[in-house]
Design a protein around this motif. Structure first.
Motif, PDB file in Angstrom:
ATOM      1  N   THR A  70      -3.737 -11.174  -1.841  1.00  0.00           N
ATOM      2  CA  THR A  70      -2.483 -11.260  -1.078  1.00  0.00           C
ATOM      3  C   THR A  70      -1.327 -10.699  -1.886  1.00  0.00           C
ATOM      4  O   THR A  70      -0.489  -9.952  -1.360  1.00  0.00           O
ATOM      5  CB  THR A  70      -2.191 -12.723  -0.702  1.00  0.00           C
ATOM      6  OG1 THR A  70      -3.301 -13.248   0.028  1.00  0.00           O
ATOM      7  CG2 THR A  70      -0.939 -12.816   0.140  1.00  0.00           C
ATOM      8  N   GLU A  71      -1.255 -11.062  -3.165  1.00  0.00           N
ATOM      9  CA  GLU A  71      -0.194 -10.530  -4.029  1.00  0.00           C
ATOM     10  C   GLU A  71      -0.283  -9.023  -4.139  1.00  0.00           C
ATOM     11  O   GLU A  71       0.738  -8.323  -4.072  1.00  0.00           O
ATOM     12  CB  GLU A  71      -0.295 -11.165  -5.417  1.00  0.00           C
ATOM     13  CG  GLU A  71       0.249 -12.566  -5.518  1.00  0.00           C
ATOM     14  CD  GLU A  71       0.391 -13.007  -6.964  1.00  0.00           C
ATOM     15  OE1 GLU A  71       1.391 -12.624  -7.614  1.00  0.00           O
ATOM     16  OE2 GLU A  71      -0.499 -13.716  -7.456  1.00  0.00           O
ATOM     17  N   PHE A  72      -1.515  -8.511  -4.303  1.00  0.00           N
ATOM     18  CA  PHE A  72      -1.706  -7.066  -4.443  1.00  0.00           C
ATOM     19  C   PHE A  72      -1.242  -6.338  -3.184  1.00  0.00           C
ATOM     20  O   PHE A  72      -0.532  -5.322  -3.263  1.00  0.00           O
ATOM     21  CB  PHE A  72      -3.181  -6.766  -4.713  1.00  0.00           C
ATOM     22  CG  PHE A  72      -3.499  -5.293  -4.764  1.00  0.00           C
ATOM     23  CD1 PHE A  72      -3.170  -4.535  -5.883  1.00  0.00           C
ATOM     24  CD2 PHE A  72      -4.104  -4.665  -3.680  1.00  0.00           C
ATOM     25  CE1 PHE A  72      -3.454  -3.172  -5.921  1.00  0.00           C
ATOM     26  CE2 PHE A  72      -4.390  -3.309  -3.715  1.00  0.00           C
ATOM     27  CZ  PHE A  72      -4.059  -2.557  -4.837  1.00  0.00           C
ATOM     28  N   ILE A  73      -1.633  -6.849  -2.007  1.00  0.00           N
ATOM     29  CA  ILE A  73      -1.247  -6.207  -0.749  1.00  0.00           C
ATOM     30  C   ILE A  73       0.273  -6.231  -0.578  1.00  0.00           C
ATOM     31  O   ILE A  73       0.892  -5.223  -0.224  1.00  0.00           O
ATOM     32  CB  ILE A  73      -1.927  -6.913   0.449  1.00  0.00           C
ATOM     33  CG1 ILE A  73      -3.437  -6.661   0.410  1.00  0.00           C
ATOM     34  CG2 ILE A  73      -1.337  -6.417   1.774  1.00  0.00           C
ATOM     35  CD1 ILE A  73      -4.216  -7.463   1.435  1.00  0.00           C
ATOM     36  N   PHE A  74       0.879  -7.378  -0.876  1.00  0.00           N
ATOM     37  CA  PHE A  74       2.327  -7.520  -0.697  1.00  0.00           C
ATOM     38  C   PHE A  74       3.086  -6.571  -1.619  1.00  0.00           C
ATOM     39  O   PHE A  74       3.987  -5.845  -1.173  1.00  0.00           O
ATOM     40  CB  PHE A  74       2.732  -8.966  -0.971  1.00  0.00           C
ATOM     41  CG  PHE A  74       4.170  -9.258  -0.650  1.00  0.00           C
ATOM     42  CD1 PHE A  74       4.533  -9.704   0.614  1.00  0.00           C
ATOM     43  CD2 PHE A  74       5.174  -9.078  -1.592  1.00  0.00           C
ATOM     44  CE1 PHE A  74       5.862  -9.967   0.922  1.00  0.00           C
ATOM     45  CE2 PHE A  74       6.492  -9.344  -1.293  1.00  0.00           C
ATOM     46  CZ  PHE A  74       6.838  -9.791  -0.031  1.00  0.00           C
ATOM     47  N   TYR A  75       2.734  -6.562  -2.904  1.00  0.00           N
ATOM     48  CA  TYR A  75       3.469  -5.720  -3.847  1.00  0.00           C
ATOM     49  C   TYR A  75       3.159  -4.239  -3.652  1.00  0.00           C
ATOM     50  O   TYR A  75       4.029  -3.386  -3.868  1.00  0.00           O
ATOM     51  CB  TYR A  75       3.166  -6.155  -5.284  1.00  0.00           C
ATOM     52  CG  TYR A  75       3.940  -7.381  -5.701  1.00  0.00           C
ATOM     53  CD1 TYR A  75       5.328  -7.352  -5.790  1.00  0.00           C
ATOM     54  CD2 TYR A  75       3.294  -8.579  -5.982  1.00  0.00           C
ATOM     55  CE1 TYR A  75       6.051  -8.469  -6.150  1.00  0.00           C
ATOM     56  CE2 TYR A  75       4.017  -9.714  -6.349  1.00  0.00           C
ATOM     57  CZ  TYR A  75       5.388  -9.650  -6.430  1.00  0.00           C
ATOM     58  OH  TYR A  75       6.103 -10.763  -6.778  1.00  0.00           O
ATOM     59  N   THR A  76       1.932  -3.924  -3.245  1.00  0.00           N
ATOM     60  CA  THR A  76       1.604  -2.527  -2.954  1.00  0.00           C
ATOM     61  C   THR A  76       2.423  -2.025  -1.775  1.00  0.00           C
ATOM     62  O   THR A  76       2.972  -0.914  -1.806  1.00  0.00           O
ATOM     63  CB  THR A  76       0.103  -2.386  -2.644  1.00  0.00           C
ATOM     64  OG1 THR A  76      -0.658  -2.818  -3.779  1.00  0.00           O
ATOM     65  CG2 THR A  76      -0.244  -0.935  -2.327  1.00  0.00           C
ATOM     66  N   GLN A  77       2.508  -2.853  -0.735  1.00  0.00           N
ATOM     67  CA  GLN A  77       3.293  -2.489   0.445  1.00  0.00           C
ATOM     68  C   GLN A  77       4.766  -2.306   0.092  1.00  0.00           C
ATOM     69  O   GLN A  77       5.391  -1.317   0.481  1.00  0.00           O
ATOM     70  CB  GLN A  77       3.131  -3.575   1.503  1.00  0.00           C
ATOM     71  CG  GLN A  77       3.839  -3.285   2.809  1.00  0.00           C
ATOM     72  CD  GLN A  77       3.545  -4.352   3.858  1.00  0.00           C
ATOM     73  OE1 GLN A  77       2.484  -4.959   3.862  1.00  0.00           O
ATOM     74  NE2 GLN A  77       4.493  -4.595   4.731  1.00  0.00           N
ATOM     75  N   SER A  78       5.321  -3.252  -0.670  1.00  0.00           N
ATOM     76  CA  SER A  78       6.732  -3.155  -1.058  1.00  0.00           C
ATOM     77  C   SER A  78       6.981  -1.927  -1.931  1.00  0.00           C
ATOM     78  O   SER A  78       7.978  -1.220  -1.754  1.00  0.00           O
ATOM     79  CB  SER A  78       7.152  -4.423  -1.810  1.00  0.00           C
ATOM     80  OG  SER A  78       6.991  -5.569  -1.015  1.00  0.00           O
ATOM     81  N   SER A  79       6.072  -1.680  -2.882  1.00  0.00           N
ATOM     82  CA  SER A  79       6.234  -0.538  -3.786  1.00  0.00           C
ATOM     83  C   SER A  79       6.137   0.779  -3.037  1.00  0.00           C
ATOM     84  O   SER A  79       6.875   1.721  -3.321  1.00  0.00           O
ATOM     85  CB  SER A  79       5.182  -0.589  -4.898  1.00  0.00           C
ATOM     86  OG  SER A  79       5.329  -1.757  -5.673  1.00  0.00           O
ATOM     87  N   LEU A  80       5.199   0.846  -2.053  1.00  0.00           N
ATOM     88  CA  LEU A  80       5.057   2.081  -1.281  1.00  0.00           C
ATOM     89  C   LEU A  80       6.325   2.381  -0.496  1.00  0.00           C
ATOM     90  O   LEU A  80       6.789   3.527  -0.465  1.00  0.00           O
ATOM     91  CB  LEU A  80       3.870   1.958  -0.322  1.00  0.00           C
ATOM     92  CG  LEU A  80       2.484   2.214  -0.922  1.00  0.00           C
ATOM     93  CD1 LEU A  80       1.395   1.917   0.108  1.00  0.00           C
ATOM     94  CD2 LEU A  80       2.355   3.645  -1.421  1.00  0.00           C
ATOM     95  N   VAL A  81       6.883   1.348   0.142  1.00  0.00           N
ATOM     96  CA  VAL A  81       8.127   1.542   0.899  1.00  0.00           C
ATOM     97  C   VAL A  81       9.238   2.041  -0.019  1.00  0.00           C
ATOM     98  O   VAL A  81       9.948   3.005   0.298  1.00  0.00           O
ATOM     99  CB  VAL A  81       8.551   0.226   1.596  1.00  0.00           C
ATOM    100  CG1 VAL A  81       9.962   0.359   2.165  1.00  0.00           C
ATOM    101  CG2 VAL A  81       7.570  -0.141   2.693  1.00  0.00           C
ATOM    102  N   LEU A  82       9.376   1.399  -1.181  1.00  0.00           N
ATOM    103  CA  LEU A  82      10.439   1.775  -2.103  1.00  0.00           C
ATOM    104  C   LEU A  82      10.251   3.187  -2.634  1.00  0.00           C
ATOM    105  O   LEU A  82      11.161   4.014  -2.594  1.00  0.00           O
ATOM    106  CB  LEU A  82      10.491   0.778  -3.263  1.00  0.00           C
ATOM    107  CG  LEU A  82      11.078  -0.601  -2.952  1.00  0.00           C
ATOM    108  CD1 LEU A  82      10.852  -1.546  -4.117  1.00  0.00           C
ATOM    109  CD2 LEU A  82      12.563  -0.507  -2.639  1.00  0.00           C
ATOM    110  N   PHE A  83       9.038   3.481  -3.149  1.00  0.00           N
ATOM    111  CA  PHE A  83       8.810   4.778  -3.788  1.00  0.00           C
ATOM    112  C   PHE A  83       8.836   5.924  -2.786  1.00  0.00           C
ATOM    113  O   PHE A  83       9.417   6.982  -3.063  1.00  0.00           O
ATOM    114  CB  PHE A  83       7.478   4.768  -4.550  1.00  0.00           C
ATOM    115  CG  PHE A  83       7.576   4.154  -5.911  1.00  0.00           C
ATOM    116  CD1 PHE A  83       8.388   4.716  -6.887  1.00  0.00           C
ATOM    117  CD2 PHE A  83       6.874   3.002  -6.218  1.00  0.00           C
ATOM    118  CE1 PHE A  83       8.493   4.155  -8.144  1.00  0.00           C
ATOM    119  CE2 PHE A  83       6.963   2.428  -7.478  1.00  0.00           C
ATOM    120  CZ  PHE A  83       7.775   3.004  -8.441  1.00  0.00           C
TER     121      PHE A  83
END
Length: 314
Positions: free
Chosen positions: A195-208
């Protein structure tokens, strides 16, 4: 672990900012003033774009919608924070905490997407001025704005739902002024790496993805600006783009420190200050940045104030 432990926590305690009662009153007054000024500033931009025919262009249509977004973004945190400062228990319900978590991240994602399409708008206006009116039509602008809201609000329900199902049984005290990812995960009794991986991956993708697109757009835009023969044309282009770049730098700089770089080594107070900058101070500064650096907006705001005075006197 006993399954009933999953339902032990029915509310969370948001510690907010430390200090005696005098400091709490000062913080309450400060944040209330910031909130009111934010509502007034962004509300003025919405009214100016709505009522001034000269601002009925794609750029100001996006700016008006962005100001509307900023009002909701700051409202997802500040009212509860003000209530929490004056509260003795400093409690927020379990469902209230996760609703705030959802709206805070959804509106933040929507803001990233808005900044990207505003960069796209400026890129088209300066690099392809002849094609700009046929591409950035009212219908196309409305579609872009709708996509920003849809993507922003449809991206987080599933991961936040799974986070809400974690067993929060160790403690219910959150050392923050809002319900955020890291403090909530720190309270969970069970690890949730997927869950942490999916959440942070999603947030990082949006930002980057959005920041890379913005940087690419402005690189091409600046190259085109330097080829403008007239100094007045270059100055106008820099003035228009400079305000947008200032907003982008302020917002992305603090957000990336919080959600892309590791926060474990950052003191809790510094995390709170960084969150304050992008969640509360940025919506306050945006109307100032856009209005002070834009002649058309300043004129529209003057006309709006003048009309209000006339109607009030009559």
């Amino acid at each position: 672990m006993n399954r009933s432990a999953t339902y032990v926590v029915t509310e969370f305690v948001l510690l907010g900012f430390p200090g005696c009662w005098e400091i709490q009153i000062f913080l309450f007054s400060l944040f209330l003033a910031i909130y009111i000024l934010t509502l007034l500033g962004n509300g003025a931009i919405i009214c100016a774009v709505r009522w001034d025919p000269r601002l009925h262009t794609p750029m100001y249509f996006l700016l008006g919608n962005f100001a509307f977004l900023e009002i909701w973004y700051v409202s997802s945190t500040v009212p509860n924070m003000l209530t929490n400062i004056l509260s003795k228990t400093k409690a927020i319900s379990f469902s209230g905490c996760f609703l705030q978590f959802y709206f805070f991240f959804s509106l933040g994602t929507t803001e990233c997407l808005f900044l990207a399409i505003m960069a796209y708008d400026r890129y088209l206006a300066i690099c392809y001025p002849l094609h700009y009116p046929t591409i950035m039509t009212g219908k196309f602008c409305a579609m872009l704005v709708s996509l920003c809201w849809l993507i922003g609000f449809l991206g987080y329900p599933i991961p936040i739902f799974f986070i809400s199902q974690l067993p929060f049984c160790a403690s219910n005290v959150i050392d923050h002024f809002l319900c955020d990812m890291d403090p909530l995960m720190a309270l969970s009794c069970a690890p949730a790496p997927i869950t942490e991986f999916i959440f942070y991956t999603q947030s990082s993708l949006v930002l980057f993805l959005t920041v890379l697109y913005i940087l690419r757009s402005y690189t091409l835009l600046l190259r085109a600006v330097f080829q403008v023969p007239s100094a007045a044309g270059r100055k106008k282009a820099f003035s228009t783009c400079g305000s947008h770049l200032a907003v982008v730098s302020l917002f992305y700089g603090t957000v990336m420190v919080m959600y892309v770089s590791p926060t474990y080594g950052i003191p809790t107070l510094m995390q709170k200050i960084l969150t304050l900058v992008y969640s509360i101070m940025t919506p306050l500064f945006n109307p100032l940045i856009y209005s002070l650096r834009n002649k058309d907006m300043k004129l529209a705001l003057r006309n709006l104030l003048f009309s209000m005075r006339i109607s009030h006197n009559s």
